[in-house]
Design an enzyme around this catalytic site. Sequence first.
Site, PDB file in Angstrom:
ATOM      1  CB  CYS A   1      -4.248   6.124   5.782  1.00 27.46           C
ATOM      2  SG  CYS A   1      -4.954   6.993   4.824  1.00 27.46           S
TER       3      CYS A   1
ATOM      4  CB  THR B   1      -0.996   0.053   1.297  1.00 24.20           C
ATOM      5  OG1 THR B   1      -1.859   1.027   1.088  1.00 24.20           O
ATOM      6  CG2 THR B   1      -0.369   0.086   2.664  1.00 24.20           C
TER       7      THR B   1
ATOM      8  CG  HIS C   1      -5.011   2.387   2.882  1.00 26.39           C
ATOM      9  ND1 HIS C   1      -4.075   2.723   1.865  1.00 26.39           N
ATOM     10  CD2 HIS C   1      -5.192   3.139   3.675  1.00 26.39           C
ATOM     11  CE1 HIS C   1      -4.007   4.027   2.030  1.00 26.39           C
ATOM     12  NE2 HIS C   1      -4.836   4.252   2.938  1.00 26.39           N
TER      13      HIS C   1
END
Lengths: 147, 206
Positions: free
Chosen positions: A18, A12, A35
């Site tokens: 995040c 990711t 994620h």
Amino acid sequence: MKVARREGLLITYALGSCIGITLYDPAIKLGGLLHIMLPTADHTRVDNIYKFADSGIQEMLRKMQAFGGVKSRYICKIAGGAKMFEMQGNLGNIGQRNSESVQNVLRQEQIRIVRQDIGANYARTMSLDVETGVVKVRSFGRPEITL
Amino acid sequence: MNSYDDMNSMEQDVIREVGSIGTGNAASALSSLLGTQVRMGLPVVSVLDYNAAMSAIGNPEAIVAAVMVGMKGDVSGIMLFILHPDLINEIIGILLGRNFEDYSQLTEMDISAVNEVGNIMISSYVNALSGLAGVDISLSVPEIAINMLGGIMSVPMAEFGYQTDKLMMIRGKFIIRDVELNSDLLMLPDIDSLNYLMKKLVQSNE
């Protein structure tokens, strides 16, 4: 959310505020990478359950169990939760709330976080090699680290 | 209206007008700051979801400079101005007489010059917006980040993540010394403010 068995690289890119969460079951070489963007799915029309720490982790656990994963064997690592801008007040500080929420949800699920690389002010790309279970984090201006 | 993409064609026209005037203001502010002629191309206003916005701006791991300002007053929300390396080079080249190839070469002085330019650009757009709509908007102190684009874009996405999955973007084109340079401005009033703004803007347009 991505799940793979035996081989493959789950990745990711550029996690800012995040958080990336990897779960790895070494006995069957099962890996998952989630994620999340926000702390909780409360009081909201949930269009994407993987966007939130609580609903996302629960769904990830359900999916991985379906692939034969056993919770007590999971090796959990997390990265992200940065504060990209030094803004005054609450604006832009969702990273810390994300970190707290992820830690709480994992604690409730009795999953221990083995390693983490969270906070600070830079973005991170996180990857999990499903064959070896190796988790790497790269970021701008810093050497790549193995979590 | 619950989301940026609920805007009808008239409302989109109004935002395009804000984009045009804002880009014009920004070009003339940039021109007087840099002491050189700055021309502008027609700005493109679009409402995109996160992934589409990301691929329109660039690779998530690309390193960019971004200036963020919070809006308060009649309108609350975020303005985020994204500068790519070619524009940064043009700015510090003209202002400070240097060039950079690697972000690690940027000095504190360079970074604060870029921050100031971002602030001026954002103010130009906000002035266009507040002038057209007849609203008062006050701005926070600008903050700059130089980092991966994806991480920077996640900030407004998370900020409004409980309201919408869409971003409103104005891509401005500046021409400095015959070089075409793109910049991206994310104009993100929260949804209540968007509704309020639209009411005011459409009224004043009639």
